[in-house]
Design a protein around this motif. Structure first.
Motif: not given
Ligand SMILES: Cc1cc2nc3c(=O)[nH]c(=O)nc-3n(C[C@H](O)[C@H](O)[C@H](O)COP(=O)(O)O)c2cc1C
Length: 263
Positions: A83-97, A130-144
């Motif tokens: 996935v590509r995204s300029a913002t974090l929330p949809p990465v979290r959503e995709a991670a939940r899926l 830093d932003r890459l790590a934020e994306y990763v952390a959000a996706a991992a916290e969503a359980g993916a």
């Protein structure tokens, strides 16, 4: 992460469930996408289409991700989506899926097209750990289960450092497009020994498979010829052979003492 240790690597506009089905006989994982998730990355993808590149631009990218992952449900490969995204929330959503489907969420820090980089996607994330790590952390916290796709030969970027940073943010895998610098795979495996390393670029035959696995990769992936059964069969056979040989060289539990040292 996946078995057999061969993955199909994302080709934008092409890598959907139907694409994955063609190679699923030979692969343990299929990275669908890349899918642009938010408005900025989709605007960039539209510009790419205007200059004749293929991109996925479904009406609703998250529904598309869910549907394509579901469509792979009966195939013997682990589904994944880049996935590509300029913002974090949809990465979290995709991670939940992904989490709901035991699929791998792969953050794209790889694409180098100017349109995507201009909105902070792809390769720009390599320079903004830093932003890459934020994306990763959000996706991992969503359980993916999280992977990060990276590219070698980006000026000023040390992929060993990137690997360490994404591992501490919660990534479990790193997918390395080594370009013409195959030995970078060794730097990554040494820097972050707990990451599952998928080596990519010109994996086509026994020689390229052995080179990457000898550098410490846990798996290899095939992009451009990912619908060519002749290449996939060759790669799969070489991977199976390499692991069979390396297992034979390692002492079994019966032949080793409690410290794993051969008797
Ligand atoms: C047309 C095309 C589209 C691609 N799209 C993506 C993408 O969306 N996301 C990504 O991470 N890599 C993308 N890649 C990179 C491939 O996944 C792969 O890393 C690269 O082609 C090198 O591997 P190969 O030598 O096996 O093709 C793309 C490559 C090509 C040629």
């Amino acid at each position: 992460m996946f078995e057999p240790r061969v993955a199909l690597a994302s080709l934008s506009g092409e890598s959907d469930a139907e694409w994955a089905r063609v190679g699923s006989e030979f692969a343990g994982a299929a990275f669908l996408g890349g899918v642009a998730l938010d408005e900025k990355s989709r605007a960039a993808a539209r510009k790419l289409v205007e200059r004749d590149r293929e991109e996925f631009l479904p009406e609703d990218p998250l529904s598309f991700v869910a549907a394509e992952l579901d469509a792979l449900g009966d195939e013997p490969v682990r589904p994944a989506v880049n996935v590509r995204s300029a913002t974090l929330p949809p990465v979290r959503e995709a991670a939940r899926l992904c989490a709901d489907r035991d699929a791998i969420l792969e953050v794209n820090a790889h694409c180098r097209q100017a349109e995507l980089c201009a909105v902070g996607c792809g390769e720009t994330l390599l320079r903004d750990t830093d932003r890459l790590a934020e994306y990763v952390a959000a996706a991992a916290e969503a359980g993916a289960t999280v992977s990060v796709k990276v590219r070698a030969e980006v000026e000023g970027v040390d992929l060993g450092e990137t690997a360490r940073s994404v591992a501490s943010a919660g990534a479990e895998a790193i997918h390395v497009d080594a370009m013409d610098s195959e030995a970078v795979v060794r730097d990554v495996t040494e820097a972050a020994p707990d990451l599952f390393v998928v080596a990519n670029n010109e994996v086509r035959d026994g020689e390229s498979v052995r080179e990457y696995l000898d550098y410490g990769a846990d798996a290899v992936s095939v992009g451009r010829p990912s619908t060519d059964p002749r290449v996939l069969r060759r790669v799969r056979e070489a991977v199976d052979e390499w692991f069979a040989e390396s297992n034979a060289e390692r002492p079994s539990a019966d032949e080793s003492n409690a410290d794993g040292v051969a008797k």
